[in-house]
Design a protein around this motif. Structure first.
Motif, PDB file in Angstrom:
ATOM      1  N   LEU A 567       0.834  -1.211   0.000  1.00 27.64           N
ATOM      2  CA  LEU A 567       0.000   0.000   0.000  1.00 27.64           C
ATOM      3  C   LEU A 567       0.862   1.252   0.000  1.00 27.64           C
ATOM      4  O   LEU A 567       0.613   2.205  -0.752  1.00 27.64           O
ATOM      5  N   VAL A 568       1.877   1.261   0.853  1.00 31.27           N
ATOM      6  CA  VAL A 568       2.787   2.424   0.898  1.00 31.27           C
ATOM      7  C   VAL A 568       3.491   2.595  -0.447  1.00 31.27           C
ATOM      8  O   VAL A 568       3.593   3.714  -0.975  1.00 31.27           O
ATOM      9  N   ASN A 569       3.954   1.488  -1.009  1.00 28.55           N
ATOM     10  CA  ASN A 569       4.678   1.554  -2.277  1.00 28.55           C
ATOM     11  C   ASN A 569       3.789   2.061  -3.414  1.00 28.55           C
ATOM     12  O   ASN A 569       4.208   2.890  -4.226  1.00 28.55           O
ATOM     13  N   SER A 570       2.556   1.573  -3.486  1.00 31.29           N
ATOM     14  CA  SER A 570       1.641   2.002  -4.544  1.00 31.29           C
ATOM     15  C   SER A 570       1.304   3.483  -4.423  1.00 31.29           C
ATOM     16  O   SER A 570       1.251   4.209  -5.426  1.00 31.29           O
ATOM     17  N   ILE A 611      -4.796   9.889 -15.446  1.00 36.14           N
ATOM     18  CA  ILE A 611      -4.641  10.003 -13.990  1.00 36.14           C
ATOM     19  C   ILE A 611      -5.482   8.938 -13.282  1.00 36.14           C
ATOM     20  O   ILE A 611      -5.001   8.214 -12.402  1.00 36.14           O
ATOM     21  N   ILE A 612      -6.750   8.830 -13.695  1.00 35.64           N
ATOM     22  CA  ILE A 612      -7.646   7.841 -13.072  1.00 35.64           C
ATOM     23  C   ILE A 612      -7.146   6.431 -13.349  1.00 35.64           C
ATOM     24  O   ILE A 612      -7.118   5.574 -12.451  1.00 35.64           O
ATOM     25  N   GLN A 613      -6.740   6.183 -14.595  1.00 33.85           N
ATOM     26  CA  GLN A 613      -6.248   4.853 -14.958  1.00 33.85           C
ATOM     27  C   GLN A 613      -5.017   4.476 -14.151  1.00 33.85           C
ATOM     28  O   GLN A 613      -4.900   3.341 -13.659  1.00 33.85           O
ATOM     29  N   LEU A 617      -4.965   1.184 -11.758  1.00 36.96           N
ATOM     30  CA  LEU A 617      -4.085   0.059 -12.089  1.00 36.96           C
ATOM     31  C   LEU A 617      -2.940  -0.092 -11.088  1.00 36.96           C
ATOM     32  O   LEU A 617      -2.449  -1.208 -10.889  1.00 36.96           O
ATOM     33  N   ARG A 618      -2.506   0.999 -10.479  1.00 36.44           N
ATOM     34  CA  ARG A 618      -1.463   0.887  -9.451  1.00 36.44           C
ATOM     35  C   ARG A 618      -1.952   0.104  -8.233  1.00 36.44           C
ATOM     36  O   ARG A 618      -1.162  -0.536  -7.538  1.00 36.44           O
ATOM     37  N   TYR A 619      -3.272   0.149  -7.972  1.00 29.69           N
ATOM     38  CA  TYR A 619      -3.826  -0.565  -6.823  1.00 29.69           C
ATOM     39  C   TYR A 619      -4.539  -1.857  -7.224  1.00 29.69           C
ATOM     40  O   TYR A 619      -5.218  -2.468  -6.386  1.00 29.69           O
ATOM     41  N   SER A 620      -4.379  -2.282  -8.471  1.00 30.04           N
ATOM     42  CA  SER A 620      -5.068  -3.501  -8.913  1.00 30.04           C
ATOM     43  C   SER A 620      -4.566  -4.748  -8.190  1.00 30.04           C
ATOM     44  O   SER A 620      -5.274  -5.752  -8.112  1.00 30.04           O
ATOM     45  N   TRP A 621      -3.357  -4.689  -7.644  1.00 23.97           N
ATOM     46  CA  TRP A 621      -2.797  -5.842  -6.934  1.00 23.97           C
ATOM     47  C   TRP A 621      -3.625  -6.227  -5.723  1.00 23.97           C
ATOM     48  O   TRP A 621      -3.483  -7.350  -5.184  1.00 23.97           O
ATOM     49  N   LEU A 646      -0.308  -8.150 -17.818  1.00 26.10           N
ATOM     50  CA  LEU A 646      -0.937  -7.431 -18.924  1.00 26.10           C
ATOM     51  C   LEU A 646      -1.418  -6.045 -18.475  1.00 26.10           C
ATOM     52  O   LEU A 646      -1.265  -5.053 -19.193  1.00 26.10           O
ATOM     53  N   VAL A 647      -1.999  -5.991 -17.285  1.00 28.35           N
ATOM     54  CA  VAL A 647      -2.479  -4.711 -16.749  1.00 28.35           C
ATOM     55  C   VAL A 647      -1.322  -3.728 -16.574  1.00 28.35           C
ATOM     56  O   VAL A 647      -1.431  -2.540 -16.905  1.00 28.35           O
ATOM     57  N   GLU A 648      -0.187  -4.212 -16.078  1.00 24.56           N
ATOM     58  CA  GLU A 648       0.966  -3.335 -15.882  1.00 24.56           C
ATOM     59  C   GLU A 648       1.494  -2.809 -17.216  1.00 24.56           C
ATOM     60  O   GLU A 648       1.915  -1.648 -17.307  1.00 24.56           O
ATOM     61  N   LEU A 649       1.475  -3.628 -18.257  1.00 27.38           N
ATOM     62  CA  LEU A 649       1.918  -3.155 -19.570  1.00 27.38           C
ATOM     63  C   LEU A 649       0.991  -2.072 -20.109  1.00 27.38           C
ATOM     64  O   LEU A 649       1.445  -1.106 -20.734  1.00 27.38           O
ATOM     65  N   ILE A 650      -0.291  -2.200 -19.873  1.00 29.05           N
ATOM     66  CA  ILE A 650      -1.234  -1.162 -20.300  1.00 29.05           C
ATOM     67  C   ILE A 650      -0.965   0.131 -19.546  1.00 29.05           C
ATOM     68  O   ILE A 650      -0.991   1.228 -20.121  1.00 29.05           O
ATOM     69  N   ARG A 651      -0.707   0.024 -18.249  1.00 29.20           N
ATOM     70  CA  ARG A 651      -0.396   1.228 -17.467  1.00 29.20           C
ATOM     71  C   ARG A 651       0.887   1.883 -17.954  1.00 29.20           C
ATOM     72  O   ARG A 651       0.963   3.108 -18.107  1.00 29.20           O
ATOM     73  N   ARG A 652       1.905   1.085 -18.232  1.00 28.93           N
ATOM     74  CA  ARG A 652       3.174   1.630 -18.710  1.00 28.93           C
ATOM     75  C   ARG A 652       3.014   2.254 -20.092  1.00 28.93           C
ATOM     76  O   ARG A 652       3.652   3.250 -20.411  1.00 28.93           O
TER      77      ARG A 652
END
Length: 793
Positions: A567-570, A611-613, A617-621, A646-652
């Motif tokens: 949580l802190v890291n995200s 911004i919303i995305q 996606l940062r908290y999808s874990w 796959l989600v992380e690649l979309i965010r990147r």
């Protein structure tokens, strides 16, 4: 093509604010005409008011033209001064090599780093003394030290004389190439601005039914320094001559091929477009076929189930890498369409780079191979014929594709990638470039590939007979790092490797700049990622090795430690992404609420969506938290992990657009349009104090990387408009400065670079208001001041 579109297509993006604001001036003229009083035959008072209206509009328009002209002249003078300093440095290097090596006997010697001694021939042209070169013929009696490459001749004295700030021949050639590109851009700057003045004044005369525009152009533009100066053309000729004689043994066609400037408008190859279409069509057929075969051939002829879990581990990482290459191609298309100069940002040679179609071609080509390999794996599994050899063959093909030494399949781009990967790994031992930073961020988005590396190695190098056709045999690797707690230790190390490399880069940047903020703060973000990787491995190890924690997941303390650190890291990463990497939520955003003062992409909705995305996606874990306490879902943890990849690649993919936009705006703030390949450290001579301080205001472009702010170009809000003597004296001094400095550089090397800075300072001191922030004209959303003058009658 209309000139407005031609200007946008051919201007240098980093100098955008310093060009004539043609579209704004055209819009202004149209508004003045639209708001003019109507002519009435019998109403002399109204007609007289119309004449006064156009007279005042003329005064306001020509006042604006005068400021535009002064802005362009001053920017041209400063860029020319920078060009002269760079040219003097390049000539110093050539003379140094002549003094060390003397004459060169052949082109082969030149390739070893020996520069020919040139005989100077001086001739006069338009009262300007130019120096050209003539290459002497090699003599048969020439000593060995002048014929053999330097590496074959032992000469301690020469080695001791060489200072450390001189560079090798290849780097010197690159410096000349970039310098030549800079001169071509400056020459185009002259042409586009003159054409812009000619077009807009011609339109003025047509709309206002007068000839005052042509008269103003003849009096001011035709005599302006940026138009009358031939210094850039002469420098281009000098560079061509020096490069031809010094590096190509007098072969001018070969030299011009090396110096050629790529077209500003990127054109796509028809054959590449055709192949790309073929590959996309094949993927549309093969991907559904993979899904159908998995569903139909899920058991072999002997009744054994398809080893889908092993197949997923062996194939998913390569799929993520291929998908990342394809998304990078789409990124390049977006950057090119929006005017983000990614070639300069990554410091790629503009003469040799991949277009977005070429990147997409590579990605789709590899995807076709991946599909064929997976289909072959399924078919071989159905016939019980050594299926696991297919993932290994595909991996070997990908490695061969990358390191292939033959000049095919985009070798310059592949070697650039290999060099950059080497710089990423050795980050502690050299300065960090943006490309190193960016590539390491891309690696951090495919952490799953590093995680699967442990499974791949243990699967193929443990004692299990992976070549066996018996698919019912259980996987039981027994290597040192393939079982027990050491397996999870290796997984934690591999999972944390990308973050470790980024942490090293941040520390190295602090070492180079001595700036704790932002580099050490950024290092803290990646140290948090390292903690998450370790706690996650502890969580999985405690479940796999301890039956009590496996049966009672709520009693596992490592789960709660992992959740808190993640949580802190995200949160840390979300704030850094939006505020630092993208430069959003700036206090001076103006009408771009929650964004920044200047945006490049066409709609604000893109930024709000990103911004919303990024937050989501940062908290999808967090979905993993629920999976942790649902034993039924744990069976599909491998599939869920692939989904997170796959989600992380979309965010990147989204992150890349706005990260490079922010870096592009920083380059615009420094007016940096070519790569910095310098022989030795030199100052640009351009004061950026007022530019950067003015750029901090709406609607300008801000260079956020600079701590101290410097001054430049003329401020239209503060410039005196009634003191014609001051303005004329400023123009005269700029013209004299350009003429004097050009004459000096054509005969001798400039002895004191500070003289140029002093000259520019003297020019600025002539007017108390000095230099312009052209970003006030970059988008020019507020023409009310000038319109008010025209409509005040």
């Amino acid at each position: 093509m209309k000139f407005g579109l031609h200007l946008l297509a051919n201007l240098t993006p980093e100098w955008n604010s310093q060009y004539i604001q043609y579209e704004y001036m055209k819009e202004l003229l149209n508004k003045v005409v639209a708001q003019a009083p109507v002519v009435i035959d019998d109403d002399d008072d109204r007609n007289s008011a119309r004449e006064r209206y156009f007279r005042r509009a003329d005064d306001a328009f020509f006042e604006y033209c005068d400021k535009q002209l002064t802005k362009i002249n001053t920017f041209f003078a400063e860029k020319l001064a920078e060009a002269l300093r760079r040219f003097a440095t390049l000539k110093d290097e050539i003379k140094y090599r002549e003094s060390i090596y003397g004459d060169a006997a052949s082109r082969k010697v030149l390739s070893a780093g020996i520069i020919q001694r040139r005989k100077k021939v001086t001739h006069s042209n338009n009262d300007t003394t130019l120096t050209t070169t003539r290459t002497p013929r090699p003599s048969l009696m020439m000593p060995l030290s002048r014929i053999l490459p330097d590496r074959l001749v032992k000469n301690d004295d020469k080695e001791n004389k060489r200072p450390t700030d001189h560079i090798n021949t290849n780097s010197l050639k690159a410096a000349f190439s970039e310098y030549y590109l800079m001169l071509i851009l400056l020459q185009k700057f002259q042409l586009l601005n003159f054409t812009g003045f000619r077009k807009i004044l011609k339109k003025h005369d047509k709309l206002f039914e007068t000839t005052r525009g042509e008269e103003w152009r003849t009096l001011n533009v035709d005599t302006a320094t940026f138009y009358t100066s031939k210094s850039v053309t002469e420098l281009i000729g000098d560079v061509e001559t020096i490069y031809t004689n010094a590096f190509e043994s007098g072969d001018r066609p070969r030299a011009m091929k090396r110096l050629r400037v790529p077209p500003l408008e990127e054109k796509q190859s028809p054959i590449v477009t055709f192949r790309l279409g073929i590959f996309i069509g094949m993927i549309c057929v093969l991907l559904p076929m993979v899904i159908i075969l998995i569903a139909v051939l899920n058991t072999s002829q002997s009744g054994n189930a398809l080893a889908w879990r092993e197949a997923l581990h062996l194939y998913r990482s390569s799929f993520l890498i291929i998908l990342q290459i394809t998304l990078a191609g789409i990124n390049v298309y977006g950057w090119s369409s929006a005017g983000v100069n990614h070639i300069l940002i990554f410091e790629i040679d503009p003469r040799e780079h991949l277009t977005y179609q070429q990147l997409l071609e590579i990605g789709t080509y590899l995807c076709v191979l991946w599909c064929l390999s997976f289909i072959t794996f399924i078919v071989q599994s159905y016939f019980d014929f050594y299926p696991f050899i297919q993932p290994l063959i595909f991996l070997v093909l990908m490695i061969l594709f990358l390191i292939n030494p033959f000049p095919i399949l985009a070798r310059p781009a592949r070697y650039w990638l290999i060099r950059t990967l080497g710089l990423v790994v050795s980050a502690a031992f050299h300065r960090i470039r943006f490309a190193d930073n960016w590539l390491c961020n891309q690696l951090s988005s495919v952490e799953l590939a590093f995680f699967d590396l442990e499974f791949f190695c243990c699967f193929y190098f443990s004692d299990r007979a992976w070549w066996s056709t018996n698919l019912s045999e259980s996987s039981s690797p027994t290597g040192t790092f393939c079982s027990s707690w050491t397996r999870f230790l290796l997984q934690a190390f591999l999972l944390a490797l990308p973050s470790s490399l980024r942490f090293t880069q941040c520390v190295r940047r602090y070492y180079d700049t001595k700036q704790a903020y932002p580099h050490l703060v950024n290092a803290g973000k990646y140290s948090a990622s390292l903690v998450v990787a370790m706690t996650n491995s502890l969580r999985r190890a405690s479940i796999a090795l301890n039956k009590y924690y496996s049966d009672n997941p709520t009693k596992n303390p490592f789960v709660y430690i992992w959740v808190m650190t993640a949580l802190v890291n995200s949160t840390y990463k979300v704030i850094w992404d939006i505020k630092m990497d993208w430069g959003l939520f700036h206090k001076n955003a103006g009408e771009n609420k929650f964004l920044r003062d200047h945006i490049i992409y066409s709609s604000k909705k893109y930024y709000y969506y990103a911004i919303i995305q990024d937050i989501v996606l940062r908290y999808s874990w967090t979905i993993n938290i629920f999976i942790q306490f649902k034993s039924g879902l744990a069976e599909y943890s491998d599939v869920i992990g692939f989904s997170f990849g796959l989600v992380e690649l979309i965010r990147r993919f989204s992150w890349n657009f706005f990260r490079l936009e922010n870096e592009h705006l920083n380059n615009c703030g420094r007016y940096r349009a070519v790569r910095d390949i310098s022989i030795k450290p030199i100052t640009t001579g351009i004061d950026f104090t007022l530019i950067d301080s003015k750029l901090s205001r709406e609607p300008g472009i801000r260079y956020r990387g600079r701590v101290t702010r410097l001054q430049t170009i003329i401020d239209d809000e503060n410039m005196a408009t009634t003191d014609d003597t001051t303005m004329n004296e400023l123009e005269t001094n700029i013209a004299d400065f350009v003429k004097n400095q050009t004459a000096t550089s054509n005969t001798v090397v400039v002895p004191d670079m500070n003289e140029i800075n002093k000259t520019l300072t003297d020019i600025r001191s002539r007017t108390s208001h000095s230099f312009t922030d052209a970003d006030d004209y970059c988008d020019s959303p507020n023409p009310n001041r000038l319109e008010h003058r025209a409509t005040s009658v």
